[in-house]
Motif scaffolding. Structure first.
Motif, short mmCIF file in Angstrom:
data_model
loop_
_atom_site.label_atom_id
_atom_site.label_comp_id
_atom_site.label_asym_id
_atom_site.label_seq_id
_atom_site.Cartn_x
_atom_site.Cartn_y
_atom_site.Cartn_z
N LYS A 1 -7.17 -1.81 -1.37
CA LYS A 1 -6.03 -2.78 -2.43
C LYS A 1 -4.65 -1.64 -2.25
CE LYS A 1 -7.32 -0.44 -7.08
NZ LYS A 1 -7.86 -1.00 -7.96
N THR A 2 -4.64 -2.02 -1.12
CA THR A 2 -3.40 -0.81 -0.64
C THR A 2 -2.36 -1.66 0.13
OG1 THR A 2 -4.76 -0.39 1.77
CG2 THR A 2 -4.57 1.23 0.05
N GLY A 3 -1.76 -1.20 1.07
CA GLY A 3 -0.91 -2.07 1.09
C GLY A 3 -1.50 -2.41 2.48
N LYS A 4 -0.96 -3.28 3.75
CA LYS A 4 -1.52 -3.58 5.23
C LYS A 4 -1.31 -2.30 6.22
CE LYS A 4 -0.09 -8.53 5.07
NZ LYS A 4 -0.54 -9.60 5.67
N SER B 1 -7.91 -16.95 14.40
CA SER B 1 -7.90 -15.76 13.21
C SER B 1 -7.10 -14.64 13.72
CB SER B 1 -8.94 -15.64 12.62
OG SER B 1 -9.78 -14.88 13.75
N ASN B 2 -6.34 -14.51 14.81
CA ASN B 2 -5.39 -13.95 14.82
C ASN B 2 -3.75 -14.34 15.90
OD1 ASN B 2 -3.82 -10.99 15.35
ND2 ASN B 2 -5.66 -10.14 14.12
N SER C 1 -8.80 -11.09 9.11
CA SER C 1 -8.64 -11.84 9.66
C SER C 1 -7.56 -12.43 8.88
CB SER C 1 -9.04 -12.45 10.37
OG SER C 1 -9.94 -13.30 8.60
N ALA C 2 -5.87 -13.20 9.60
CA ALA C 2 -6.05 -14.30 8.53
C ALA C 2 -6.92 -15.85 8.39
CB ALA C 2 -4.67 -15.27 9.92
N ARG C 3 -5.99 -16.15 7.20
CA ARG C 3 -6.45 -17.22 6.30
C ARG C 3 -6.60 -18.61 6.35
NH1 ARG C 3 -5.81 -18.92 0.57
NH2 ARG C 3 -3.48 -18.35 1.47
N ILE C 4 -7.82 -19.18 6.81
CA ILE C 4 -7.64 -20.52 7.17
C ILE C 4 -7.45 -21.96 5.92
CG2 ILE C 4 -10.05 -20.97 7.11
CD1 ILE C 4 -9.64 -22.47 9.21
N ASP D 1 -1.27 -14.62 4.51
CA ASP D 1 -1.17 -13.29 3.20
C ASP D 1 -2.33 -12.75 4.12
OD1 ASP D 1 -3.13 -15.36 2.93
OD2 ASP D 1 -2.15 -16.12 1.01
N ARG D 2 -3.20 -12.69 4.24
CA ARG D 2 -4.77 -12.09 4.09
C ARG D 2 -4.40 -11.49 5.85
NH1 ARG D 2 -10.27 -14.67 4.26
NH2 ARG D 2 -10.22 -14.88 6.78
N LEU D 3 -3.62 -11.48 6.34
CA LEU D 3 -3.47 -11.31 7.97
C LEU D 3 -3.25 -9.79 8.10
CD1 LEU D 3 -4.04 -10.92 11.11
CD2 LEU D 3 -1.69 -12.26 11.54
#
Length: 623
Positions: A19-22, A124-125, A159-162, A175-177
Motif C-alpha cells: 500500500k505504497t505508491g507505484k 498485461s503490460n 500487471s494491468a487489470r483486465i 490503475d493496477r499497473l
C-alpha cells in the motif's frame, strides 16, 4: 493419498501488493471504474532474450495476434505506465518493506539491486515486459518441527487489470499497473496440501505484520508449483483464497496421476495423428449451431483422426474435466473458440449420422478417436494441429505448464512454463547499492511475528488460541488494543465483536472508532447485553449519524433489570416444574433456550445462567 509414496513436492510463490505508491513512478495506486480520459491500443511481439531463444509462453501470446487496449486516467496514470517515459527510481518505501521481509526470513540480501525485464506479451503490460528485481536469496521458514527453505524474495511491478475481452481484442485498466508486489518463493519443500496452506498462512501473517500491505480480495495471490514422481512441475497461478490451496493441490495431484495412467495405456498401443481435413462439405447441412455459425460466416469445420485414442479423450482427469478438455484448452490458447471430440458425440446439435460421416471422412477405426474445430480455415488448421500434438505428447510425458486457478478448485491450461529466455537487464535504470546503514535502521524496527503476537494476545487479554489468531489477522487489531485500554469492556467481547459481528456487516468500515468506543462503554455500564451487540451494529451501520441511544431504542433491546429478570426466570421455571422433576440438571439447556427467547439482547447470558441454575436447584430441592 500417500503423498510420501507419490514423492509429492510443492513450492509456493506468494505475491503481495504493497500500500505504497507505484514502484517506478509516483502515481497513486487507486482503482478506477469511471470512463477513461484516453484509450491507447497496441500490438506486441515476442523477441529473443539474452540466450538467443524466444520464450515459448511469449511465442504463444504472439501467435494469438491480439490487439491490446489500455484505459488511461489523467489523475492516476502517467507516461511511465504508457511506456512513453523512462521509469523513475524504485520507490524507497516498497524497497524498505521487501528488505524487512528478507530480514524476518533470515535471507541473504543482495549487495546491489539490479532491475530486470521479464518478457510478458499477453498485453498485461504496455512495455511487453515486467520489471522485477531480486532482493534476497535463501532463508528459512519454521513450521512446527520442520523448516521450509526460502528460494528468493523479489520486488516487482503488478500487471494491468483486465476489464474486457472480445474477438481479437483485450482491454486493460492501467490503475493496477506498477503497483509494487513482494514475491516470496519457497523451495519445493512442502510435502502435503494442508502444509501448503499452513506455509501460505504464516507468510501472509508476516507480510501483514509489516503494516505496509494492501488487504482484500486480489491483493495477495498464491501460485503453487506441484510435481509428483514421474510427473512434472506444474505452476498453478492466481489462487486467492487460503482455504482453497489444499483443494487446488489435490486436484493437480489427481490430474497428474490420471495423465500418468493415460501415458501407460498409450504406451501399449500404436498411436498417430492424421492430417487436418476440411469437413465443411460433409457437414454442409448440419443443424449444429456452432458448426453452422462457422460455415455460414465463410469459415470451416476441420477434423483430425487420433489413432489409438478410443475412449481416452472422454477419460476424467479432474472433477468434471476430461482429457479432451486439455486438448480444447491448448487449442483455445492459440485462438480457437473450442474443440469437440468423438467421446462426447453425438451432442451439441451434431447428429449420430453426422458422426458416422465424420468417422468415414477421417478414416476413424474402432480403436481411434477424432477431434473437430469450427472457425476460420487458417485458425482451424493451426489449432487442430496444436491439439493433435498435445494428444501425442500424452504418450511420452506430462508437459510442463502454467495453469490458471479456477473458482471450483480445478485449473485450466494457460501457457507453457516460462523459461530464463525471457529475462534481460533493464536499460533505463542503474543498479542500486543496498546501504548497510539502511539495513541497520530496518533491523531496529522489525515487527513482531504472528506467533509471538498471538501468544501476547492470549496472555495479556485472556483470548483463546482461535480468537487470538483471528484477532491478529484482523484489520481491527490496533483498534482492539486501544479500546481495551480506553473502555472497561471485556477484551474477549471486543475481540469477538470484531472477528464475528463486524465481519457479517455489509460495510465493515462504515462505523468509525468513536462508534465502537461508545458501544463498549455503554455495554460495560450495563445498558444492554453482549448478545445485543450484533443487532445494534447492524442497525447503526445503516444509520451511522444517529446516536447510540436512538439506535438502542429503535432495536427495542434496552437492558432488563436484574429484579425483572429474576421474576421472569422464576415464572418460566414454575411453569416447567414437571420437566425439572424428570430431567433435573439436564433441564438447564432447554430452559435456557426459553429464557433467551424472551430476553435475547436484554440480559447477559452469564447472569441468566447463574439465576436459572439457582431457581432450578430451588425447585429440585422442594421436589
Amino acid at each position: 493419498m500417500d503423498y510420501k509414496k507419490l514423492e509429492l513436492k510443492i513450492g509456493l510463490e506468494i505475491h503481495q501488493q504493497l500500500k505504497t505508491g507505484k514502484l517506478f513512478c509516483r502515481c497513486p495506486s487507486e482503482t478506477q471504474e469511471n470512463n477513461p480520459d484516453y484509450i491507447v491500443e497496441r500490438k506486441l511481439r515476442a523477441v529473443a532474450g539474452e540466450s538467443g531463444t524466444i520464450d515459448l509462453a511469449a511465442m504463444q501470446a504472439e501467435v494469438r495476434g491480439n490487439i491490446y487496449s489500455y484505459n488511461f486516467y489523467n489523475d492516476s496514470n502517467c507516461l511511465v505506465e504508457l511506456d512513453e517515459e523512462p521509469p523513475k527510481q524504485m520507490d524507497a518505501e516498497s524497497l524498505s518493506t521487501a528488505l524487512q521481509m528478507s530480514l524476518l526470513l533470515d535471507s541473504r540480501i543482495v549487495d546491489e539491486l539490479h532491475v530486470m525485464r521479464k518478457t510478458v506479451i499477453d498485453g498485461s503490460n504496455t512495455t511487453g515486459f515486467q520489471r522485477t528485481s531480486l532482493v534476497a536469496t535463501g532463508g528459512v521458514l519454521k513450521i512446527e518441527d520442520r523448516e521450509i527453505r526460502i528460494q528468493t524474495i523479489c520486488l516487482e511491478e503488478d500487471s494491468a487489470r483486465i476489464v474486457g475481452r472480445e474477438d481479437g481484442k483485450v482491454s486493460y485498466n492501467l490503475d493496477r499497473l506498477g503497483v509494487p508486489l513482494i514475491e516470496i518463493a519457497t523451495d519445493p519443500d512442502i510435502r502435503s496440501p494442508d502444509e501448503a496452506r499452513e506455509v501460505a498462512k504464516i507468510i501472509g501473517g508476516m507480510l501483514r505484520a509489516t503494516e505496509k500491505v494492501k488487504r482484500g480480495i486480489g491483493t495477495i495471490r498464491q501460485d503453487l508449483n506441484i510435481s509428483i514422481k514421474n510427473g512434472t512441475r506444474i505452476e498453478i497461478k492466481g489462487v486467492q483464497e487460503l482455504n482453497l490451496i489444499p483443494k487446488y493441490a489435490v486436484s493437480e495431484i489427481r490430474r497428474q496421476t490420471s495423465l500418468l495412467e493415460i501415458k501407460e495405456e498409450l504406451s501399449k498401443v500404436k498411436i498417430s495423428a492424421g492430417k487436418p481435413i476440411n469437413l465443411s462439405k460433409a457437414l454442409a447441412k448440419t443443424e449444429s449451431k456452432i458448426l453452422r455459425t462457422a460455415i455460414d460466416a465463410g469459415g470451416a469445420v476441420f477434423g483430425a483422426r487420433l489413432s489409438g485414442f478410443a475412449g481416452i479423450l472422454g477419460r476424467e482427469i479432474q472433477e468434471g474435466r476430461r482429457f479432451g478438455t486439455e486438448l480444447s484448452e491448448y487449442a483455445k490458447a492459440y485462438g480457437a473458440r473450442g474443440l469437440f471430440h468423438s467421446d462426447e458425440l453425438p451432442a451439441y446439435g451434431i447428429s449420430e449420422s453426422e458422426v458416422e460421416k465424420i468417422r468415414k471422412e477421417l478414416r476413424v477405426g474402432e480403436k481411434d478417436a477424432f477431434i473437430l474445430i469450427a472457425d476460420e480455415e487458417e485458425n482451424c488448421r493451426k489449432c487442430i494441429s496444436i491439439a493433435s500434438d498435445r494428444a501425442l505428447i500424452a504418450a511420452k510425458e506430462i508437459p510442463g505448464e502454467t495453469r490458471k486457478a479456477l473458482p471450483d478448485g480445478n485449473s485450466s491450461y494457460m501457457r507453457p512454463i516460462a523459461s530464463s529466455a525471457r529475462m534481460y537487464p533493464e536499460t533505463d535504470l542503474s543498479p542500486e547499492l543496498i546501504q548497510k546503514s539502511l539495513l541497520s535502521e530496518i533491523r531496529k524496527s522489525l515487527p513482531k511475528m504472528p506467533r509471538e503476537y498471538v501468544k501476547e494476545l492470549r496472555k495479556k487479554y485472556g483470548l483463546s488460541q482461535n480468537l487470538a489468531e483471528k484477532m491478529q489477522r484482523s484489520d481491527f487489531l490496533k483498534m482492539f488494543e486501544r479500546l481495551t485500554k480506553e473502555t472497561k469492556a471485556d477484551p474477549v467481547i471486543i475481540a469477538s465483536t470484531f472477528t464475528n459481528a463486524v465481519k457479517l456487516l455489509d460495510e465493515e468500515f462504515i462505523l468509525q472508532e468513536q462508534h465502537y468506543m461508545e458501544l463498549f462503554n455503554a455495554l460495560s455500564e450495563g445498558n444492554f447485553s453482549k448478545e445485543a451487540v450484533p443487532k445494534i451494529l447492524e442497525e447503526w451501520s445503516k444509520n451511522p449519524d444517529k446516536n447510540l441511544e436512538a439506535i438502542v431504542k429503535k432495536t427495542g433491546i434496552k437492558a432488563i433489570s436484574e429484579q425483572d429478570l429474576k421474576k421472569l426466570i422464576k415464572e418460566i421455571v414454575t411453569q416447567k416444574k414437571e420437566l425439572i422433576k424428570e430431567q433435573k440438571g439436564r433441564a438447564l439447556q432447554p430452559l435456557m433456550g426459553l429464557v433467551m427467547k424472551e430476553v435475547r439482547g436484554k440480559a447477559d447470558g452469564k447472569i441468566i445462567m447463574k439465576i436459572l441454575k439457582e431457581e432450578i436447584e430451588r425447585v429440585d430441592r422442594k421436589a
